[in-house]
Design a protein around this motif. Sequence first.
Motif, PDB file in Angstrom:
ATOM      1  N   UNK A  28       3.062   7.893 -14.214  1.00 48.23           N
ATOM      2  CA  UNK A  28       2.326   8.380 -13.030  1.00 48.23           C
ATOM      3  C   UNK A  28       0.923   7.785 -12.951  1.00 48.23           C
ATOM      4  N   UNK A  29       0.334   7.468 -14.088  1.00 47.87           N
ATOM      5  CA  UNK A  29      -1.021   6.894 -14.093  1.00 47.87           C
ATOM      6  C   UNK A  29      -1.063   5.518 -13.442  1.00 47.87           C
ATOM      7  N   UNK A  30       0.099   4.896 -13.286  1.00 44.71           N
ATOM      8  CA  UNK A  30       0.147   3.574 -12.671  1.00 44.71           C
ATOM      9  C   UNK A  30      -0.282   3.620 -11.199  1.00 44.71           C
ATOM     10  N   UNK A  31      -0.166   4.774 -10.558  1.00 46.27           N
ATOM     11  CA  UNK A  31      -0.646   4.921  -9.173  1.00 46.27           C
ATOM     12  C   UNK A  31      -2.135   4.604  -9.118  1.00 46.27           C
ATOM     13  N   UNK A  32      -2.899   5.071 -10.104  1.00 47.82           N
ATOM     14  CA  UNK A  32      -4.333   4.792 -10.145  1.00 47.82           C
ATOM     15  C   UNK A  32      -4.618   3.309 -10.354  1.00 47.82           C
ATOM     16  N   UNK A  33      -3.812   2.669 -11.175  1.00 47.01           N
ATOM     17  CA  UNK A  33      -3.965   1.223 -11.399  1.00 47.01           C
ATOM     18  C   UNK A  33      -3.716   0.472 -10.089  1.00 47.01           C
ATOM     19  N   UNK A  34      -2.650   0.825  -9.392  1.00 48.92           N
ATOM     20  CA  UNK A  34      -2.349   0.184  -8.109  1.00 48.92           C
ATOM     21  C   UNK A  34      -3.483   0.436  -7.122  1.00 48.92           C
ATOM     22  N   UNK A  35      -3.992   1.661  -7.112  1.00 49.40           N
ATOM     23  CA  UNK A  35      -5.072   2.008  -6.179  1.00 49.40           C
ATOM     24  C   UNK A  35      -6.327   1.177  -6.451  1.00 49.40           C
ATOM     25  N   UNK A  36      -6.699   1.022  -7.701  1.00 54.73           N
ATOM     26  CA  UNK A  36      -7.891   0.241  -8.047  1.00 54.73           C
ATOM     27  C   UNK A  36      -7.683  -1.230  -7.706  1.00 54.73           C
ATOM     28  N   UNK A  37      -6.506  -1.757  -8.030  1.00 51.68           N
ATOM     29  CA  UNK A  37      -6.234  -3.168  -7.728  1.00 51.68           C
ATOM     30  C   UNK A  37      -6.208  -3.410  -6.212  1.00 51.68           C
ATOM     31  N   UNK A  38      -5.687  -2.467  -5.463  1.00 53.63           N
ATOM     32  CA  UNK A  38      -5.685  -2.576  -4.000  1.00 53.63           C
ATOM     33  C   UNK A  38      -7.108  -2.509  -3.460  1.00 53.63           C
ATOM     34  N   UNK A  39      -7.927  -1.630  -4.025  1.00 52.11           N
ATOM     35  CA  UNK A  39      -9.325  -1.528  -3.589  1.00 52.11           C
ATOM     36  C   UNK A  39     -10.067  -2.840  -3.833  1.00 52.11           C
ATOM     37  N   UNK A  40      -9.768  -3.494  -4.945  1.00 58.46           N
ATOM     38  CA  UNK A  40     -10.412  -4.780  -5.229  1.00 58.46           C
ATOM     39  C   UNK A  40     -10.000  -5.850  -4.220  1.00 58.46           C
ATOM     40  N   UNK A  41      -8.772  -5.775  -3.728  1.00 56.72           N
ATOM     41  CA  UNK A  41      -8.315  -6.715  -2.709  1.00 56.72           C
ATOM     42  C   UNK A  41      -8.951  -6.390  -1.357  1.00 56.72           C
ATOM     43  N   UNK A  42      -9.123  -5.103  -1.070  1.00 60.47           N
ATOM     44  CA  UNK A  42      -9.685  -4.687   0.219  1.00 60.47           C
ATOM     45  C   UNK A  42     -11.203  -4.831   0.294  1.00 60.47           C
ATOM     46  N   UNK A  43     -11.859  -4.947  -0.839  1.00 63.57           N
ATOM     47  CA  UNK A  43     -13.319  -5.063  -0.850  1.00 63.57           C
ATOM     48  C   UNK A  43     -13.815  -6.250  -0.021  1.00 63.57           C
ATOM     49  N   UNK A  44     -13.257  -7.456  -0.166  1.00 67.24           N
ATOM     50  CA  UNK A  44     -13.705  -8.565   0.692  1.00 67.24           C
ATOM     51  C   UNK A  44     -13.469  -8.308   2.180  1.00 67.24           C
ATOM     52  N   UNK A  45     -12.422  -7.568   2.512  1.00 73.88           N
ATOM     53  CA  UNK A  45     -12.155  -7.226   3.914  1.00 73.88           C
ATOM     54  C   UNK A  45     -13.295  -6.363   4.454  1.00 73.88           C
ATOM     55  N   UNK A  46     -13.715  -5.381   3.675  1.00 70.42           N
ATOM     56  CA  UNK A  46     -14.812  -4.515   4.113  1.00 70.42           C
ATOM     57  C   UNK A  46     -16.132  -5.288   4.182  1.00 70.42           C
ATOM     58  N   UNK A  78      -4.580   2.616   3.686  1.00 73.53           N
ATOM     59  CA  UNK A  78      -3.882   1.782   2.705  1.00 73.53           C
ATOM     60  C   UNK A  78      -4.087   2.328   1.290  1.00 73.53           C
ATOM     61  N   UNK A  79      -5.313   2.722   0.956  1.00 69.91           N
ATOM     62  CA  UNK A  79      -5.610   3.219  -0.395  1.00 69.91           C
ATOM     63  C   UNK A  79      -4.961   4.566  -0.693  1.00 69.91           C
ATOM     64  N   UNK A  80      -4.742   5.368   0.343  1.00 72.59           N
ATOM     65  CA  UNK A  80      -4.142   6.683   0.118  1.00 72.59           C
ATOM     66  C   UNK A  80      -2.621   6.581   0.017  1.00 72.59           C
ATOM     67  N   UNK A  81      -2.002   5.820   0.922  1.00 72.91           N
ATOM     68  CA  UNK A  81      -0.545   5.838   1.008  1.00 72.91           C
ATOM     69  C   UNK A  81       0.178   4.703   0.295  1.00 72.91           C
ATOM     70  N   UNK A  82      -0.368   3.518   0.256  1.00 65.60           N
ATOM     71  CA  UNK A  82       0.333   2.373  -0.333  1.00 65.60           C
ATOM     72  C   UNK A  82       0.611   2.531  -1.834  1.00 65.60           C
ATOM     73  N   UNK A  83      -0.377   2.925  -2.646  1.00 71.08           N
ATOM     74  CA  UNK A  83      -0.101   3.023  -4.092  1.00 71.08           C
ATOM     75  C   UNK A  83       1.021   4.000  -4.427  1.00 71.08           C
ATOM     76  N   UNK A  84       1.027   5.154  -3.784  1.00 75.09           N
ATOM     77  CA  UNK A  84       2.074   6.149  -4.041  1.00 75.09           C
ATOM     78  C   UNK A  84       3.439   5.609  -3.637  1.00 75.09           C
ATOM     79  N   UNK A  85       3.490   4.970  -2.494  1.00 74.28           N
ATOM     80  CA  UNK A  85       4.750   4.413  -2.000  1.00 74.28           C
ATOM     81  C   UNK A  85       5.260   3.304  -2.919  1.00 74.28           C
ATOM     82  N   UNK A  86       4.349   2.441  -3.357  1.00 73.50           N
ATOM     83  CA  UNK A  86       4.729   1.352  -4.246  1.00 73.50           C
ATOM     84  C   UNK A  86       5.234   1.897  -5.586  1.00 73.50           C
ATOM     85  N   UNK A  87       4.558   2.895  -6.122  1.00 68.54           N
ATOM     86  CA  UNK A  87       4.958   3.494  -7.391  1.00 68.54           C
ATOM     87  C   UNK A  87       6.354   4.106  -7.291  1.00 68.54           C
TER      88      UNK A  87
END
Length: 175
Positions: A28-46, A78-87
Amino acid sequence: MSAGLAEDLVFAPPSADVLSAGLHPLDRRYVNVIRIMTALVLLPVMIAATVSEFALVAEGVGEHGMIIAPALALCAFILVFLPQRKWKRWGYAASDEQLRVARGWMFRTDTIVPFKRIQHIDLGEGPIERLFGLASLTVHTAGTHNSIVTLPGLARDRAEAMRDAMRLHIRREAE
Protein backbone atom coordinates in the motif's frame (compact mmCIF):
# COMPACT_ATOMS: atom_id res chain seq x y z
CA MET A 1 11.20 -22.60 -0.07
CA SER A 2 9.76 -22.22 3.41
CA ALA A 3 6.20 -23.39 4.02
CA GLY A 4 5.08 -19.90 5.10
CA LEU A 5 6.36 -18.30 1.91
CA ALA A 6 4.86 -21.05 -0.25
CA GLU A 7 1.44 -20.39 1.32
CA ASP A 8 1.76 -16.64 0.71
CA LEU A 9 2.83 -17.04 -2.92
CA VAL A 10 -0.30 -18.63 -4.33
CA PHE A 11 -0.74 -18.77 -8.10
CA ALA A 12 -4.11 -17.51 -9.28
CA PRO A 13 -6.02 -18.11 -12.54
CA PRO A 14 -6.25 -15.26 -15.08
CA SER A 15 -8.88 -12.57 -14.51
CA ALA A 16 -9.65 -9.08 -15.77
CA ASP A 17 -9.34 -7.43 -12.35
CA VAL A 18 -6.04 -7.76 -10.50
CA LEU A 19 -7.41 -7.69 -6.97
CA SER A 20 -10.38 -9.97 -7.64
CA ALA A 21 -8.11 -12.46 -9.44
CA GLY A 22 -6.56 -13.63 -6.19
CA LEU A 23 -3.32 -11.86 -7.01
CA HIS A 24 -1.39 -10.15 -4.28
CA PRO A 25 -1.53 -6.35 -4.52
CA LEU A 26 1.61 -4.27 -4.26
CA ASP A 27 2.43 -2.82 -0.86
CA ARG A 28 0.00 0.00 0.00
CA ARG A 29 2.92 2.37 0.62
CA TYR A 30 3.66 2.23 -3.10
CA VAL A 31 0.76 4.66 -3.66
CA ASN A 32 2.87 7.32 -1.93
CA VAL A 33 5.86 6.49 -4.12
CA ILE A 34 3.72 6.84 -7.26
CA ARG A 35 2.29 10.10 -5.92
CA ILE A 36 5.73 11.61 -5.28
CA MET A 37 7.08 10.48 -8.65
CA THR A 38 4.00 11.91 -10.39
CA ALA A 39 4.42 15.20 -8.51
CA LEU A 40 8.01 15.41 -9.74
CA VAL A 41 6.78 14.98 -13.31
CA LEU A 42 4.04 17.59 -12.84
CA LEU A 43 6.36 20.16 -11.27
CA PRO A 44 7.72 21.41 -14.64
CA VAL A 45 4.12 21.70 -15.89
CA MET A 46 3.25 23.98 -12.98
CA ILE A 47 6.43 26.01 -13.47
CA ALA A 48 5.62 26.46 -17.17
CA ALA A 49 2.03 27.46 -16.34
CA THR A 50 3.25 30.01 -13.80
CA VAL A 51 5.84 31.53 -16.12
CA SER A 52 3.33 31.67 -19.00
CA GLU A 53 0.70 33.32 -16.86
CA PHE A 54 3.05 35.97 -15.48
CA ALA A 55 4.31 36.71 -18.99
CA LEU A 56 0.76 37.12 -20.32
CA VAL A 57 -0.35 39.23 -17.35
CA ALA A 58 2.72 41.46 -17.76
CA GLU A 59 1.72 42.07 -21.40
CA GLY A 60 -1.84 42.86 -20.31
CA VAL A 61 -3.32 39.89 -22.19
CA GLY A 62 -5.03 38.20 -19.25
CA GLU A 63 -5.63 38.08 -15.53
CA HIS A 64 -3.99 36.17 -12.70
CA GLY A 65 -5.35 32.64 -12.35
CA MET A 66 -6.33 32.08 -15.97
CA ILE A 67 -3.60 29.48 -16.54
CA ILE A 68 -2.41 28.56 -13.04
CA ALA A 69 -5.87 27.73 -11.67
CA PRO A 70 -6.79 25.15 -14.35
CA ALA A 71 -3.26 23.71 -14.34
CA LEU A 72 -3.35 23.40 -10.54
CA ALA A 73 -6.78 21.77 -10.66
CA LEU A 74 -5.60 19.29 -13.29
CA CYS A 75 -2.42 18.47 -11.34
CA ALA A 76 -4.40 18.04 -8.09
CA PHE A 77 -6.83 15.70 -9.86
CA ILE A 78 -3.96 13.67 -11.28
CA LEU A 79 -2.16 13.49 -7.91
CA VAL A 80 -5.27 12.38 -6.05
CA PHE A 81 -6.68 9.79 -8.45
CA LEU A 82 -3.89 8.47 -10.70
CA PRO A 83 -1.63 6.88 -8.03
CA GLN A 84 -4.48 4.93 -6.44
CA ARG A 85 -5.74 3.75 -9.81
CA LYS A 86 -2.26 2.73 -10.94
CA TRP A 87 -1.62 0.83 -7.70
CA LYS A 88 -4.90 -1.10 -8.03
CA ARG A 89 -3.91 -2.31 -11.49
CA TRP A 90 -0.77 -4.17 -10.37
CA GLY A 91 -0.80 -7.67 -8.94
CA TYR A 92 1.49 -10.65 -8.62
CA ALA A 93 1.47 -14.28 -7.67
CA ALA A 94 4.08 -16.98 -7.46
CA SER A 95 4.07 -20.71 -7.17
CA ASP A 96 6.93 -23.15 -6.75
CA GLU A 97 7.42 -23.03 -10.53
CA GLN A 98 6.67 -19.52 -11.79
CA LEU A 99 6.10 -15.82 -11.13
CA ARG A 100 3.09 -14.02 -12.55
CA VAL A 101 2.98 -10.22 -12.84
CA ALA A 102 -0.21 -8.54 -14.07
CA ARG A 103 -0.59 -4.82 -14.67
CA GLY A 104 -2.53 -2.29 -16.64
CA TRP A 105 -6.10 -1.34 -17.30
CA MET A 106 -6.61 -0.34 -20.89
CA PHE A 107 -3.41 -1.96 -22.13
CA ARG A 108 -3.16 -5.02 -19.92
CA THR A 109 0.00 -7.06 -19.53
CA ASP A 110 -0.03 -10.43 -17.81
CA THR A 111 3.44 -11.98 -17.72
CA ILE A 112 4.29 -15.44 -16.47
CA VAL A 113 7.95 -16.22 -15.88
CA PRO A 114 8.87 -19.89 -15.31
CA PHE A 115 11.64 -20.07 -12.70
CA LYS A 116 13.65 -22.39 -14.92
CA ARG A 117 14.04 -19.54 -17.47
CA ILE A 118 15.41 -17.03 -14.95
CA GLN A 119 19.05 -16.09 -15.50
CA HIS A 120 19.45 -13.61 -12.68
CA ILE A 121 17.43 -11.57 -10.21
CA ASP A 122 17.96 -7.96 -9.14
CA LEU A 123 16.62 -6.21 -6.10
CA GLY A 124 16.59 -2.44 -6.52
CA GLU A 125 15.40 0.54 -4.58
CA GLY A 126 15.51 4.19 -5.49
CA PRO A 127 15.67 6.97 -2.92
CA ILE A 128 11.89 7.41 -2.82
CA GLU A 129 11.28 3.67 -2.50
CA ARG A 130 13.94 3.43 0.21
CA LEU A 131 12.18 6.21 2.13
CA PHE A 132 9.08 4.01 2.33
CA GLY A 133 10.92 0.69 2.89
CA LEU A 134 10.05 -0.67 -0.55
CA ALA A 135 12.01 -2.39 -3.29
CA SER A 136 11.60 -3.55 -6.88
CA LEU A 137 12.26 -7.13 -7.90
CA THR A 138 13.62 -7.46 -11.44
CA VAL A 139 13.80 -10.87 -13.07
CA HIS A 140 16.00 -11.38 -16.15
CA THR A 141 15.23 -14.30 -18.42
CA ALA A 142 16.73 -15.80 -21.55
CA GLY A 143 15.65 -14.23 -24.83
CA THR A 144 15.13 -10.71 -26.06
CA HIS A 145 11.39 -10.00 -26.07
CA ASN A 146 10.07 -9.40 -22.53
CA SER A 147 13.30 -10.73 -21.08
CA ILE A 148 13.12 -8.30 -18.15
CA VAL A 149 10.14 -8.41 -15.80
CA THR A 150 10.01 -5.83 -13.02
CA LEU A 151 7.76 -6.00 -9.99
CA PRO A 152 7.86 -2.69 -8.11
CA GLY A 153 6.28 -1.73 -4.81
CA LEU A 154 7.19 -4.71 -2.68
CA ALA A 155 8.09 -4.43 0.99
CA ARG A 156 11.86 -4.87 1.16
CA ASP A 157 11.70 -8.06 3.26
CA ARG A 158 9.03 -9.50 0.95
CA ALA A 159 11.16 -8.77 -2.13
CA GLU A 160 14.17 -10.41 -0.47
CA ALA A 161 12.10 -13.49 0.45
CA MET A 162 10.82 -13.81 -3.13
CA ARG A 163 14.34 -13.41 -4.52
CA ASP A 164 15.71 -16.04 -2.13
CA ALA A 165 12.88 -18.47 -2.94
CA MET A 166 13.51 -18.08 -6.67
CA ARG A 167 17.24 -18.49 -6.18
CA LEU A 168 16.68 -21.70 -4.18
CA HIS A 169 14.46 -23.07 -6.95
CA ILE A 170 17.03 -22.19 -9.61
CA ARG A 171 19.79 -23.94 -7.63
CA ARG A 172 17.67 -27.07 -7.23
CA GLU A 173 16.95 -27.11 -10.98
CA ALA A 174 20.69 -26.82 -11.73
CA GLU A 175 21.58 -29.80 -9.55
